[in-house]
Design an enzyme around this catalytic site. Sequence first.
Site, PDB file in Angstrom:
ATOM      1  N   LYS A   1     -13.058  -1.388   5.449  1.00  0.00           N
ATOM      2  CA  LYS A   1     -12.458  -2.400   6.316  1.00  0.00           C
ATOM      3  C   LYS A   1     -13.062  -2.347   7.724  1.00  0.00           C
ATOM      4  O   LYS A   1     -13.416  -3.365   8.284  1.00  0.00           O
ATOM      5  CB  LYS A   1     -10.940  -2.212   6.400  1.00  0.00           C
ATOM      6  CG  LYS A   1     -10.238  -1.964   5.061  1.00  0.00           C
ATOM      7  CD  LYS A   1      -9.946  -3.211   4.307  1.00  0.00           C
ATOM      8  CE  LYS A   1      -9.382  -3.043   2.905  1.00  0.00           C
ATOM      9  NZ  LYS A   1      -8.481  -1.971   2.602  1.00  0.00           N
TER      10      LYS A   1
ATOM     11  N   TRP B   1       0.825  -1.216   0.000  1.00  0.00           N
ATOM     12  CA  TRP B   1       0.000   0.000   0.000  1.00  0.00           C
ATOM     13  C   TRP B   1       0.850   1.253   0.000  1.00  0.00           C
ATOM     14  O   TRP B   1       0.584   2.190  -0.764  1.00  0.00           O
ATOM     15  CB  TRP B   1      -0.994  -0.017   1.162  1.00  0.00           C
ATOM     16  CG  TRP B   1      -2.065  -1.047   0.952  1.00  0.00           C
ATOM     17  CD1 TRP B   1      -2.226  -2.205   1.644  1.00  0.00           C
ATOM     18  CD2 TRP B   1      -3.092  -1.030  -0.046  1.00  0.00           C
ATOM     19  NE1 TRP B   1      -3.305  -2.904   1.137  1.00  0.00           N
ATOM     20  CE2 TRP B   1      -3.846  -2.201   0.104  1.00  0.00           C
ATOM     21  CE3 TRP B   1      -3.445  -0.140  -1.058  1.00  0.00           C
ATOM     22  CZ2 TRP B   1      -4.933  -2.517  -0.704  1.00  0.00           C
ATOM     23  CZ3 TRP B   1      -4.533  -0.442  -1.874  1.00  0.00           C
ATOM     24  CH2 TRP B   1      -5.251  -1.618  -1.694  1.00  0.00           C
TER      25      TRP B   1
ATOM     26  N   ASP C   1      -1.963   6.478   6.145  1.00  0.00           N
ATOM     27  CA  ASP C   1      -3.048   5.703   5.534  1.00  0.00           C
ATOM     28  C   ASP C   1      -3.445   4.673   6.583  1.00  0.00           C
ATOM     29  O   ASP C   1      -2.731   3.694   6.806  1.00  0.00           O
ATOM     30  CB  ASP C   1      -2.543   5.027   4.252  1.00  0.00           C
ATOM     31  CG  ASP C   1      -3.584   4.091   3.637  1.00  0.00           C
ATOM     32  OD1 ASP C   1      -4.679   3.917   4.220  1.00  0.00           O
ATOM     33  OD2 ASP C   1      -3.274   3.506   2.573  1.00  0.00           O
TER      34      ASP C   1
HETATM   35  C1  LIG Z   1      -7.955  -1.397   1.286  1.00  0.00           C
HETATM   36  C2  LIG Z   1      -6.871  -0.369   1.403  1.00  0.00           C
HETATM   37  C3  LIG Z   1      -6.778   0.706   0.530  1.00  0.00           C
HETATM   38  C4  LIG Z   1      -7.618   0.712  -0.710  1.00  0.00           C
HETATM   39  O1  LIG Z   1      -8.516   1.559  -0.783  1.00  0.00           O
HETATM   40  P1  LIG Z   1      -9.626   1.587  -1.943  1.00  0.00           P
HETATM   41  O2  LIG Z   1     -10.782   2.023  -1.134  1.00  0.00           O
HETATM   42  O3  LIG Z   1      -9.770   0.225  -2.543  1.00  0.00           O
HETATM   43  O4  LIG Z   1      -9.136   2.605  -2.886  1.00  0.00           O
HETATM   44  C5  LIG Z   1      -5.786   1.639   0.720  1.00  0.00           C
HETATM   45  N1  LIG Z   1      -4.905   1.516   1.723  1.00  0.00           N
HETATM   46  C6  LIG Z   1      -4.950   0.474   2.578  1.00  0.00           C
HETATM   47  C7  LIG Z   1      -3.960   0.369   3.672  1.00  0.00           C
HETATM   48  C8  LIG Z   1      -5.933  -0.495   2.428  1.00  0.00           C
HETATM   49  O5  LIG Z   1      -5.990  -1.544   3.258  1.00  0.00           O
END
Ligand SMILES: *Cc1c(COP(=O)(O)O)cnc(C)c1O
Length: 360
Positions: A196, A98, A172
Amino acid sequence: MPLPVLERAASEMSNWSDAQGRPSGMGVMEMSHRSSAFTAIVQHAERTLRGLLAVPEHFKILFMQGGGLAQNAIVPMNLCGLPGAGLAAADFVVTGSWSQKSLQEATKYCSAQSAASSADGSFHRIPDPAAWQLRSDARYVHVCSNETIHGVEFHSLPDLAALGSKAPLVIDFSSHVASRPVDWSKVGLAFAGAQKNLGPAGLTLVVVREDLLGHALDICPSAMDYTKVAANASLYNTPPTFGIYMASLVFDWLVAQGGVKAIELRNIEKAALLFQTIDGSDLYFNPVDAGCRSRMNVPFFLREPALEAAFLQGAQEAGLLQLKGHKSVGGLRASIYNAMPLEGVQALVAYMRSFERTRA
Ligand SMILES: *Cc1c(COP(=O)(O)O)cnc(C)c1O
């Protein structure tokens, strides 16, 4: 999703009632985003989240769209505006897929560089912050505080000031938001796709310190300009109204669970049980350094990979779903987000032990 949240949403799918129990005569999907009913929902969502995560008043809470990946572009577009020509600098700590994606995307909008990377160790550790190559002119430093695919979590956030950097930290926290408290004194901006831990896909949460507003690139789309979104209390354009409503029910559920400190204790207990089972077995292993193992996403592997299909088949039959590892790393992965009860992890480890006894 917590079951009580789904049941509540189902019960008022076609007729939402306000806090006093007065029916509105319509479902949330049918409301104008400017109606008093929806205004009450979005304000309740913001207030509840601010309380849950103890977000200080000098941070804005924004409800946006586009998911975590869109933020990889929206963050530099908002933080890297410079008077005149030239590209602003931004530093990235690459600890898995990521953060690697975030760095790649940012190169379109700024001079993005890796300050440290654990790619040489197959993303099983967090590089020592003392060795991070932080540039003095960086507009921000990005970390992915929980690497969902590699199962690597920052158990405490880096203190950039103590490392001699004045740059704001961008995290993030898509895959562990609301799983534990956040030390906002170390953070300038945090973003998370909702799917999530907060609600359905389609909603993106951004928490941004006020002094970081007002530095957008000219090319930043208005609907993605934090300053405009903040000035309009997330109603600059139509926000994902149903997603915000679902998230507000999840926030209420979290409050009822005792808040994020209580959820964190449960998450620690769930993860510890799973890691004990993995580490105590001859069949399973997890390669991540003990100090940074994720409490949300636990990748694990079989020492006899040929047994993987049988493991997954038996798990499916036992009602244990979605255990296949991400395609980029293979193996298996248990995602044990807030809504997964301890009983779910107990059922998984019981299955793992019995599979090892009978098959290995
Ligand atoms: C799932 C996830 C994303 C992805 O985000 P989208 O909503 O699919 O664009 C970004 N960063 C992390 C750490 C994730 O687990």
